[in-house]
Design a protein around this motif. Structure first.
Motif, PDB file in Angstrom:
ATOM      1  N   GLY A   2      -7.610   2.088  48.786  1.00  0.00           N
ATOM      2  CA  GLY A   2      -8.531   0.976  48.585  1.00  0.00           C
ATOM      3  C   GLY A   2      -9.954   1.375  48.272  1.00  0.00           C
ATOM      4  O   GLY A   2     -10.846   0.526  48.213  1.00  0.00           O
ATOM      5  N   ILE A   3     -10.186   2.662  48.059  1.00  0.00           N
ATOM      6  CA  ILE A   3     -11.520   3.120  47.675  1.00  0.00           C
ATOM      7  C   ILE A   3     -11.632   2.972  46.163  1.00  0.00           C
ATOM      8  O   ILE A   3     -10.777   3.427  45.412  1.00  0.00           O
ATOM      9  N   LYS A   4     -12.709   2.332  45.717  1.00  0.00           N
ATOM     10  CA  LYS A   4     -12.849   2.034  44.297  1.00  0.00           C
ATOM     11  C   LYS A   4     -14.318   2.147  43.892  1.00  0.00           C
ATOM     12  O   LYS A   4     -15.159   2.567  44.688  1.00  0.00           O
ATOM     13  N   LYS A   5     -14.599   1.757  42.655  1.00  0.00           N
ATOM     14  CA  LYS A   5     -15.970   1.798  42.161  1.00  0.00           C
ATOM     15  C   LYS A   5     -16.881   0.978  43.086  1.00  0.00           C
ATOM     16  O   LYS A   5     -16.573  -0.157  43.434  1.00  0.00           O
ATOM     17  N   GLY A   6     -17.979   1.600  43.490  1.00  0.00           N
ATOM     18  CA  GLY A   6     -18.945   0.931  44.350  1.00  0.00           C
ATOM     19  C   GLY A   6     -18.726   1.141  45.834  1.00  0.00           C
ATOM     20  O   GLY A   6     -19.614   0.821  46.638  1.00  0.00           O
ATOM     21  N   SER A   7     -17.563   1.670  46.246  1.00  0.00           N
ATOM     22  CA  SER A   7     -17.318   1.937  47.665  1.00  0.00           C
ATOM     23  C   SER A   7     -18.262   3.030  48.156  1.00  0.00           C
ATOM     24  O   SER A   7     -18.453   4.042  47.477  1.00  0.00           O
ATOM     25  N   HIS A   8     -18.833   2.825  49.344  1.00  0.00           N
ATOM     26  CA  HIS A   8     -19.717   3.828  49.932  1.00  0.00           C
ATOM     27  C   HIS A   8     -18.908   4.731  50.858  1.00  0.00           C
ATOM     28  O   HIS A   8     -18.350   4.271  51.859  1.00  0.00           O
ATOM     29  N   VAL A   9     -18.861   6.014  50.519  1.00  0.00           N
ATOM     30  CA  VAL A   9     -18.052   6.973  51.260  1.00  0.00           C
ATOM     31  C   VAL A   9     -18.938   8.112  51.758  1.00  0.00           C
ATOM     32  O   VAL A   9     -19.522   8.847  50.953  1.00  0.00           O
ATOM     33  N   GLY A  10     -19.049   8.240  53.061  1.00  0.00           N
ATOM     34  CA  GLY A  10     -19.863   9.306  53.619  1.00  0.00           C
ATOM     35  C   GLY A  10     -19.154  10.644  53.548  1.00  0.00           C
ATOM     36  O   GLY A  10     -17.941  10.734  53.757  1.00  0.00           O
ATOM     37  N   ILE A  11     -19.895  11.703  53.228  1.00  0.00           N
ATOM     38  CA  ILE A  11     -19.382  13.076  53.294  1.00  0.00           C
ATOM     39  C   ILE A  11     -20.238  13.826  54.302  1.00  0.00           C
ATOM     40  O   ILE A  11     -21.448  13.987  54.111  1.00  0.00           O
ATOM     41  N   TRP A  12     -19.595  14.271  55.383  1.00  0.00           N
ATOM     42  CA  TRP A  12     -20.319  14.924  56.472  1.00  0.00           C
ATOM     43  C   TRP A  12     -19.626  16.231  56.806  1.00  0.00           C
ATOM     44  O   TRP A  12     -18.604  16.255  57.474  1.00  0.00           O
ATOM     45  N   GLY A  13     -20.175  17.324  56.313  1.00  0.00           N
ATOM     46  CA  GLY A  13     -19.571  18.619  56.567  1.00  0.00           C
ATOM     47  C   GLY A  13     -20.369  19.740  55.939  1.00  0.00           C
ATOM     48  O   GLY A  13     -21.190  19.529  55.050  1.00  0.00           O
ATOM     49  N   VAL A  14     -20.103  20.943  56.409  1.00  0.00           N
ATOM     50  CA  VAL A  14     -20.789  22.123  55.892  1.00  0.00           C
ATOM     51  C   VAL A  14     -20.275  22.423  54.482  1.00  0.00           C
ATOM     52  O   VAL A  14     -19.281  21.853  54.023  1.00  0.00           O
ATOM     53  N   ASN A  15     -20.954  23.322  53.786  1.00  0.00           N
ATOM     54  CA  ASN A  15     -20.523  23.732  52.453  1.00  0.00           C
ATOM     55  C   ASN A  15     -19.088  24.257  52.508  1.00  0.00           C
ATOM     56  O   ASN A  15     -18.791  25.189  53.265  1.00  0.00           O
ATOM     57  N   SER A  16     -18.220  23.676  51.696  1.00  0.00           N
ATOM     58  CA  SER A  16     -16.817  24.104  51.685  1.00  0.00           C
ATOM     59  C   SER A  16     -16.162  23.672  50.387  1.00  0.00           C
ATOM     60  O   SER A  16     -16.679  22.810  49.659  1.00  0.00           O
ATOM     61  N   LEU A  17     -14.996  24.256  50.116  1.00  0.00           N
ATOM     62  CA  LEU A  17     -14.222  23.852  48.942  1.00  0.00           C
ATOM     63  C   LEU A  17     -13.797  22.395  49.066  1.00  0.00           C
ATOM     64  O   LEU A  17     -13.828  21.640  48.089  1.00  0.00           O
ATOM     65  N   SER A  18     -13.399  22.004  50.264  1.00  0.00           N
ATOM     66  CA  SER A  18     -12.959  20.625  50.470  1.00  0.00           C
ATOM     67  C   SER A  18     -14.098  19.640  50.239  1.00  0.00           C
ATOM     68  O   SER A  18     -13.893  18.554  49.682  1.00  0.00           O
ATOM     69  N   TRP A  19     -15.303  20.002  50.677  1.00  0.00           N
ATOM     70  CA  TRP A  19     -16.481  19.154  50.438  1.00  0.00           C
ATOM     71  C   TRP A  19     -16.630  18.899  48.940  1.00  0.00           C
ATOM     72  O   TRP A  19     -16.821  17.756  48.508  1.00  0.00           O
ATOM     73  N   LEU A  20     -16.534  19.966  48.150  1.00  0.00           N
ATOM     74  CA  LEU A  20     -16.694  19.842  46.699  1.00  0.00           C
ATOM     75  C   LEU A  20     -15.614  18.950  46.090  1.00  0.00           C
ATOM     76  O   LEU A  20     -15.906  18.092  45.248  1.00  0.00           O
ATOM     77  N   VAL A  21     -14.364  19.152  46.496  1.00  0.00           N
ATOM     78  CA  VAL A  21     -13.265  18.363  45.940  1.00  0.00           C
ATOM     79  C   VAL A  21     -13.453  16.879  46.247  1.00  0.00           C
ATOM     80  O   VAL A  21     -13.258  16.014  45.377  1.00  0.00           O
ATOM     81  N   HIS A  22     -13.852  16.573  47.485  1.00  0.00           N
ATOM     82  CA  HIS A  22     -14.085  15.174  47.847  1.00  0.00           C
ATOM     83  C   HIS A  22     -15.221  14.574  47.015  1.00  0.00           C
ATOM     84  O   HIS A  22     -15.129  13.430  46.540  1.00  0.00           O
ATOM     85  N   PHE A  23     -16.279  15.336  46.824  1.00  0.00           N
ATOM     86  CA  PHE A  23     -17.423  14.855  46.037  1.00  0.00           C
ATOM     87  C   PHE A  23     -16.999  14.533  44.603  1.00  0.00           C
ATOM     88  O   PHE A  23     -17.271  13.436  44.093  1.00  0.00           O
ATOM     89  N   PHE A  24     -16.321  15.474  43.944  1.00  0.00           N
ATOM     90  CA  PHE A  24     -15.922  15.261  42.550  1.00  0.00           C
ATOM     91  C   PHE A  24     -14.903  14.120  42.426  1.00  0.00           C
ATOM     92  O   PHE A  24     -14.956  13.338  41.472  1.00  0.00           O
ATOM     93  N   ALA A  25     -13.993  14.018  43.374  1.00  0.00           N
ATOM     94  CA  ALA A  25     -12.992  12.948  43.318  1.00  0.00           C
ATOM     95  C   ALA A  25     -13.644  11.574  43.387  1.00  0.00           C
ATOM     96  O   ALA A  25     -13.277  10.652  42.639  1.00  0.00           O
ATOM     97  N   LEU A  26     -14.602  11.422  44.283  1.00  0.00           N
ATOM     98  CA  LEU A  26     -15.299  10.142  44.410  1.00  0.00           C
ATOM     99  C   LEU A  26     -16.086   9.817  43.149  1.00  0.00           C
ATOM    100  O   LEU A  26     -16.137   8.660  42.703  1.00  0.00           O
ATOM    101  N   GLU A  27     -16.705  10.841  42.549  1.00  0.00           N
ATOM    102  CA  GLU A  27     -17.474  10.621  41.317  1.00  0.00           C
ATOM    103  C   GLU A  27     -16.573  10.105  40.195  1.00  0.00           C
ATOM    104  O   GLU A  27     -16.980   9.264  39.391  1.00  0.00           O
ATOM    105  N   LYS A  28     -15.360  10.602  40.136  1.00  0.00           N
ATOM    106  CA  LYS A  28     -14.471  10.233  39.035  1.00  0.00           C
ATOM    107  C   LYS A  28     -14.092   8.759  39.058  1.00  0.00           C
ATOM    108  O   LYS A  28     -13.867   8.154  38.003  1.00  0.00           O
ATOM    109  N   ILE A  29     -14.011   8.158  40.255  1.00  0.00           N
ATOM    110  CA  ILE A  29     -13.579   6.759  40.329  1.00  0.00           C
ATOM    111  C   ILE A  29     -14.746   5.808  40.568  1.00  0.00           C
ATOM    112  O   ILE A  29     -14.537   4.613  40.793  1.00  0.00           O
ATOM    113  N   GLY A  30     -15.969   6.336  40.518  1.00  0.00           N
ATOM    114  CA  GLY A  30     -17.130   5.463  40.643  1.00  0.00           C
ATOM    115  C   GLY A  30     -17.493   5.079  42.058  1.00  0.00           C
ATOM    116  O   GLY A  30     -18.378   4.241  42.269  1.00  0.00           O
ATOM    117  N   ALA A  31     -16.799   5.659  43.058  1.00  0.00           N
ATOM    118  CA  ALA A  31     -17.240   5.464  44.440  1.00  0.00           C
ATOM    119  C   ALA A  31     -18.549   6.213  44.630  1.00  0.00           C
ATOM    120  O   ALA A  31     -18.873   7.124  43.858  1.00  0.00           O
TER     121      ALA A  31
END
Length: 533
Positions: A50-79
């Motif tokens: 149910g996460i879509k364009k405009g959804s606000h999704v917090g990312i809380w964590g140290v520098n990591s590969l998973s942090w990056l993947v979550h960031f790019f994934a959210l950018e792709k769908i407009g969240a």
């Protein structure tokens, strides 16, 4: 100027150099193709939740590969990723989640001794009506790509779902919300668009001449604009590799540069100085370093020369900006020599205007070397502060100029020199005192490793000047010697009334000195000293 989204740029890079390394933590990592494919998979996973364009999704964590993947994934769908400071205590996290209307919180495991699960468990969810789910970013069963790449095969239906979502995202949309590092007022959410970030990152990578052969040691936090723009997205533009450090530690940075032969190191001045003063500094081979950006706070000419000499880097480029400007406004020119870079932060980057403003007369200052407020205008200026239209209007003028709150001047060649921060000026008996001026004086004492000058409230005179000093190992220094030394070099009203000594300075999550915490600590020390007299 690029008119693209972050997701589109990642896919472009994944197709251009699919097998080049994108990001690595220790020895585990992804190529640019893998980063693009894995973030596609996670983007679909988000859509099904149910996460879509405009959804606000917090990312809380140290520098990591998973942090990056979550960031790019959210950018792709407009969240909209809401990037959270790794050092937040429970009350701070609660306040920011409520203010930013966060619906989903993606959290890491821990930062140093802070257990994120324990913090999240104690949140008052009655005050967070929009928060509906917590996602643990580093848990394999929720992050199957960490174990098995076979799960990345998307069905035709999922591919169509993803493409439909990506088609809705425009370069003018808000790409993320970052928070200002203000220490006296509540943090403000800065809304930055894809255009803001993509083009500012391009300005960084172009000015720094980075290529696919470079490897960036990423020790600045990725929740910070410095980390996202000048590291992650800049590397995406030029195809460089990111070697991640979880969070800043001078020992870890020294080890990482040596072991993985990093060519780029960027950070705030205190990060570089901490490296040089690490007792094991001389035991590490840092000869792979070729360039870097030094920004985020003022650095004295003496310290800049010292850093360049010890690291043997002549392309350590000073830059100036703030979160509200994505962040870069000005940067040193590649051809500038070290002596010129030691005082200036360079010239305005392409497609950005600089102006020095006389706030008393409310007119621009046209003559060179006359100080005023630094203002900037261009594609890089934020969309505004989230849910704070009045504060936004006070910060961005009707004709688009960002009021930085910093003081400085331009020389005859358009080079910018920072003189002080308006709100940090100490007012004593009607006299304006520049903390930077007093700091630069005291810093020339041989015993001083680092100094910060602050103003503390007193009756009648409004404020007293307090010097907070961290001495070099085994050095001895007394308040009387400091005051005498400063008194011989500064006007009487600029000489510190109080001098306190500290073993370390409190830092924000982005590595800057936390001036609010510093003032509180200094106040306690001043009271103790007075009681002991």
């Amino acid at each position: 100027m690029l008119n693209q989204t972050i997701g589109d740029c990642l896919t472009w890079r994944g197709n251009l150099t699919p097998e080049r390394p994108a990001a690595t933590y220790e020895t585990a990592g992804y190529t640019w193709r893998q980063m693009d494919e894995i973030s596609d998979y996670l983007a679909v996973w988000f859509l099904h939740r149910g996460i879509k364009k405009g959804s606000h999704v917090g990312i809380w964590g140290v520098n990591s590969l998973s942090w990056l993947v979550h960031f790019f994934a959210l950018e792709k769908i407009g969240a909209i990723p809401v990037l959270l400071n790794i050092c937040y205590q429970q009350a701070e996290l609660q306040d920011v989640l409520a203010y930013a209307d966060v619906e989903i919180l993606c959290r890491g495991i821990r930062c140093k001794k802070r257990d994120y699960a324990a913090v999240v468990d104690h949140l008052d969810y009655s005050k967070l009506p929009k928060l509906r789910e917590i996602i643990e970013m580093e848990v394999p069963q929720q992050s199957p790509w960490l174990q098995n790449e076979d799960v990345l095969k998307l069905s035709d239906e999922d591919q169509a779902l993803l493409q439909k979502a990506r088609a809705l995202v425009t370069p003018q949309d808000v790409a993320c919300i970052m928070f200002t590092s203000g220490t006296t007022a509540r943090a403000k959410g800065v809304m930055l668009t894809h255009v803001n970030l993509i083009n500012n990152a391009l300005a960084h990578s172009s000015a720094m001449h980075w290529t696919e052969q470079d490897k960036l040691c990423v020790c600045v936090p990725m929740f910070h604009c410095f980390g996202i723009t000048a590291s992650v997205l800049a590397a995406m533009h030029c195809g460089a590799a990111l070697q991640l450090v979880k969070y800043y530690s001078s020992h870890e940075v020294l080890r990482t540069i040596e072991k993985y032969r990093c060519t780029v190191l960027s950070g705030v001045p205190s990060m570089f100085l901490a490296l040089l003063h690490n007792k094991d500094f001389e035991n590490h081979d840092l000869s792979s370093l070729k360039s870097g950006i030094i920004a985020g706070s003022a650095v004295s000419a003496a310290d800049y020369h010292f850093i360049c000499e010890k690291l043997d880097i002549d392309k350590l480029q000073p830059a100036y900006g703030q979160t509200e400007s994505s962040p870069c406004i000005a940067m040193a020119q590649w051809e500038d020599d070290i002596s010129h870079k030691a005082g200036s932060v360079g010239r305005a980057i392409p497609n950005v205007e600089l102006c020095i403003w006389d706030n008393q007369k409310n007119i621009p200052i046209t003559e060179p070397r006359r100080s005023g407020e630094i203002r900037a205008r261009g594609y890089n200026i934020m969309k505004g502060y989230y849910k704070l239209p009045e504060v936004t209007a006070q910060t961005i003028t009707e004709d688009g100029w960002l009021r930085t709150g910093d003081m400085g001047y331009l020389d005859e060649d358009g080079y910018l020199f920072i003189t002080d921060r308006i709100k940090e000026i100490i007012i004593r008996g009607g006299e304006n005192i520049s903390p930077a001026e007093v700091e630069q004086c005291i810093a020339t004492l041989d015993e001083v490793q680092e100094v910060h000058v602050i103003g503390l409230p007193v009756e009648v005179m409004q404020e007293q000047v307090v010097a907070c000093i961290h001495c070099k190992p085994e050095a001895k220094l007394s308040p009387e010697v400091v005051r005498q030394y400063a008194g011989e070099r500064l006007a009487d009203y600029k000489v510190p009334q109080e001098v306190v000594f500290m073993d370390e300075f409190p830092l924000t999550g982005s590595g800057k000195v936390d001036r609010h915490a510093l003032k509180a600590a200094a106040q306690r020390l001043v009271i103790q000293q007075k009681n002991g007299r």
